[in-house]
Scaffold this active site. Structure first.
Site, PDB file in Angstrom:
ATOM      1  N   TYR A 391     -24.042   1.469  25.926  1.00 27.49           N
ATOM      2  CA  TYR A 391     -23.505   0.150  26.294  1.00 27.49           C
ATOM      3  C   TYR A 391     -23.082  -0.641  25.059  1.00 27.49           C
ATOM      4  O   TYR A 391     -21.981  -1.229  25.014  1.00 27.49           O
ATOM      5  CB  TYR A 391     -24.574  -0.585  27.101  1.00 27.49           C
ATOM      6  CG  TYR A 391     -24.479  -2.076  27.176  1.00 27.49           C
ATOM      7  CD1 TYR A 391     -23.365  -2.720  27.729  1.00 27.49           C
ATOM      8  CD2 TYR A 391     -25.540  -2.877  26.740  1.00 27.49           C
ATOM      9  CE1 TYR A 391     -23.311  -4.104  27.823  1.00 27.49           C
ATOM     10  CE2 TYR A 391     -25.494  -4.254  26.835  1.00 27.49           C
ATOM     11  CZ  TYR A 391     -24.378  -4.870  27.368  1.00 27.49           C
ATOM     12  OH  TYR A 391     -24.339  -6.239  27.458  1.00 27.49           O
ATOM     13  N   TYR A 394     -19.991   1.038  23.570  1.00 25.72           N
ATOM     14  CA  TYR A 394     -18.848   0.851  24.473  1.00 25.72           C
ATOM     15  C   TYR A 394     -18.236  -0.534  24.274  1.00 25.72           C
ATOM     16  O   TYR A 394     -17.015  -0.689  24.157  1.00 25.72           O
ATOM     17  CB  TYR A 394     -19.358   1.040  25.897  1.00 25.72           C
ATOM     18  CG  TYR A 394     -18.352   0.911  27.017  1.00 25.72           C
ATOM     19  CD1 TYR A 394     -17.592   2.001  27.428  1.00 25.72           C
ATOM     20  CD2 TYR A 394     -18.208  -0.289  27.703  1.00 25.72           C
ATOM     21  CE1 TYR A 394     -16.716   1.893  28.490  1.00 25.72           C
ATOM     22  CE2 TYR A 394     -17.324  -0.412  28.764  1.00 25.72           C
ATOM     23  CZ  TYR A 394     -16.578   0.684  29.160  1.00 25.72           C
ATOM     24  OH  TYR A 394     -15.712   0.574  30.213  1.00 25.72           O
ATOM     25  N   CYS A 395     -19.096  -1.550  24.217  1.00 26.79           N
ATOM     26  CA  CYS A 395     -18.605  -2.920  24.050  1.00 26.79           C
ATOM     27  C   CYS A 395     -18.017  -3.133  22.657  1.00 26.79           C
ATOM     28  O   CYS A 395     -16.968  -3.776  22.500  1.00 26.79           O
ATOM     29  CB  CYS A 395     -19.731  -3.916  24.298  1.00 26.79           C
ATOM     30  SG  CYS A 395     -20.319  -3.959  25.997  1.00 26.79           S
ATOM     31  N   GLU A 396     -18.669  -2.591  21.640  1.00 30.59           N
ATOM     32  CA  GLU A 396     -18.149  -2.723  20.275  1.00 30.59           C
ATOM     33  C   GLU A 396     -16.743  -2.147  20.174  1.00 30.59           C
ATOM     34  O   GLU A 396     -15.827  -2.769  19.621  1.00 30.59           O
ATOM     35  CB  GLU A 396     -19.091  -2.025  19.294  1.00 30.59           C
ATOM     36  CG  GLU A 396     -18.646  -2.115  17.841  1.00 30.59           C
ATOM     37  CD  GLU A 396     -19.545  -1.332  16.898  1.00 30.59           C
ATOM     38  OE1 GLU A 396     -19.141  -1.137  15.726  1.00 30.59           O
ATOM     39  OE2 GLU A 396     -20.651  -0.905  17.320  1.00 30.59           O
TER      40      GLU A 396
END
Length: 414
Positions: A391, A394-396
């Protein structure tokens, strides 16, 4: 273009006759991905024993990806980002560093089209599931609990000491030497300044987290009525304010829809992502109703490129399915139009997406250190740890790729 790295240190592909037999079908799928990569590429090792550069037509990220089983591509084609995560979790694919891969997917969002979105029956089933997690008053409490009531001891192991779970604002150019806690304080001060609140005024904070903003406002002798739906957060904020010997902060387990009274200002930091498109009008009604004439609301929010908002909103992505049920990023033009229709003037918008990428990188480093040192609470198993690490990566990558942004804006009530 960066040179293609060697595979010498990567695990050897296990090549089966079946993998070679079906390979042409999957190479045609890879051809479509290749055509959709306008910048960057993927240095891929495939189950048929071949190595292929997918894309590579223009400079950009060049992640290494090992596809251990063709099933990874089936999952991607049928279930988008949800399937891609499930493939990673099942060991269908791996990468020495997935962040550049997520960056690559995001920066090629227009040319890749629906390649990372679910379709057909899978999408319909996912939407039905997501609909059951809608953010009505009952659903909001359940959805918030699923994410924020994992335990204060969990978040304390990897957030900075201020326990601020939203993007920091760093000095530019971003420097590793700047303490994370200082950058978070810069963000909090920016929100407080936007409210225009002075000593003796009262702010309604919609979504108070673990109380870092409420504490800063209280130290400036500004009263705060802080709202949360998380019992864990309320307990933390109450303890925090009492321990600091501060006054003027009232924390309530109250839905924003149920707020009464008027305030000098409103603050809401990355809470609107938990509202959902269906309830944006209700959220903005609550802000307009709570503000005195001329009052100011300071918002920090995460938005997605409006050009892909429709396809995003019609599907269910990895975060909505596995991390934050009921979540929804903003379409900034649509949200702004709703705000202005309610007499809230949109002023001084500032975006800082790369600052969120850096915030996430630091969280991931701290999370990895907590895991390595055995500081994560024992109730979280290896599967949970892997999910949260994915997570954060993925966001980075999403913020690095530019398709999602974080911004602050001031809404002034006419």
């Amino acid at each position: 273009m960066t040179a293609v790295p060697a595979f010498d240190d990567l695990p050897a592909a296990q090549v089966s006759p079946v993998a070679r037999l079906v390979a042409p079908v999957f190479h045609r799928l890879l051809d479509r991905i290749d055509a959709g990569l306008a910048s960057g590429g993927i240095d891929a090792r495939l189950p048929d024993g071949t190595r292929r550069l997918i894309g590579g037509h223009a400079p950009g990220p060049l992640p290494v990806v090992i596809v251990h089983r063709w099933r990874a591509l089936v999952r991607l084609a049928t279930a988008g980002s949800v399937g891609w995560y499930e493939g990673w979790s099942a060991g269908d694919w791996s990468s020495p560093d997935p962040v550049p891969l997520f960056d690559l997917f995001m920066r090629n969002r227009h040319t890749l089209g629906s390649s990372a979105r679910s379709g057909g029956v899978v999408r319909l089933a996912a939407r039905a599931w997501h609909r059951m997690r809608r953010n009505d008053p009952t659903g909001s409490r359940r959805n918030i609990a699923a994410h924020y009531d994992l335990g204060n001891d969990f978040y304390e192991t990897w957030l900075d000491r201020s326990l601020t779970y939203s993007s920091a604002i760093f000095a530019e150019p971003i420097d590793d030497a700047e303490p994370h806690e200082a950058a978070q304080a810069t963000k909090l001060r920016a929100i407080l300044d936007r409210t225009g609140a002075r000593a003796g005024d009262t702010i309604l904070e919609i979504g108070c987290g673990w109380g870092s903003f409420a504490e800063m406002a209280a130290r400036a002798r500004v009263g705060v009525h802080a709202l949360t739906l998380s019992t864990e957060q309320k307990r933390q904020v109450d303890d925090r304010i009492a321990s600091a010997g501060l006054h003027g902060v009232r924390v309530a387990l109250t839905d924003y829809r149920h707020v009464t009274g008027t305030y000098d200002a409103v603050a809401s930091i990355e809470m609107v992502e938990a509202v959902g498109e269906e309830y944006w009008p209700v959220y903005l009604d609550a802000i307009a109703r709570a503000l005195k004439p001329g009052g100011r609301a300071a918002l920090q929010y995460i938005s997605i490129d409006d050009a892909i908002f429709d396809s995003y909103s019609r599907s269910v992505d990895f975060i909505q399915r596995y991390v934050f049920p009921g979540g929804m990023l903003l379409s900034e033009p649509r949200f702004r139009a709703l705000a202005e229709a309610r007499g809230l003037v949109w002023e001084d918008r500032r975006g800082f997406g790369l600052h969120y990428a850096e915030t996430l990188r630091r969280w991931r480093v701290a999370f990895d250190a907590a895991v390595a040192e055995g500081r994560l609470p024992a109730r979280f198993d290896a599967r949970f740890v892997a999910l949260w690490r994915y997570y954060l990566m993925y966001c980075e990558g999403g913020f690095l790729g530019g398709g999602i942004d974080v911004a602050q804006v001031t809404l002034v009530k006419r």
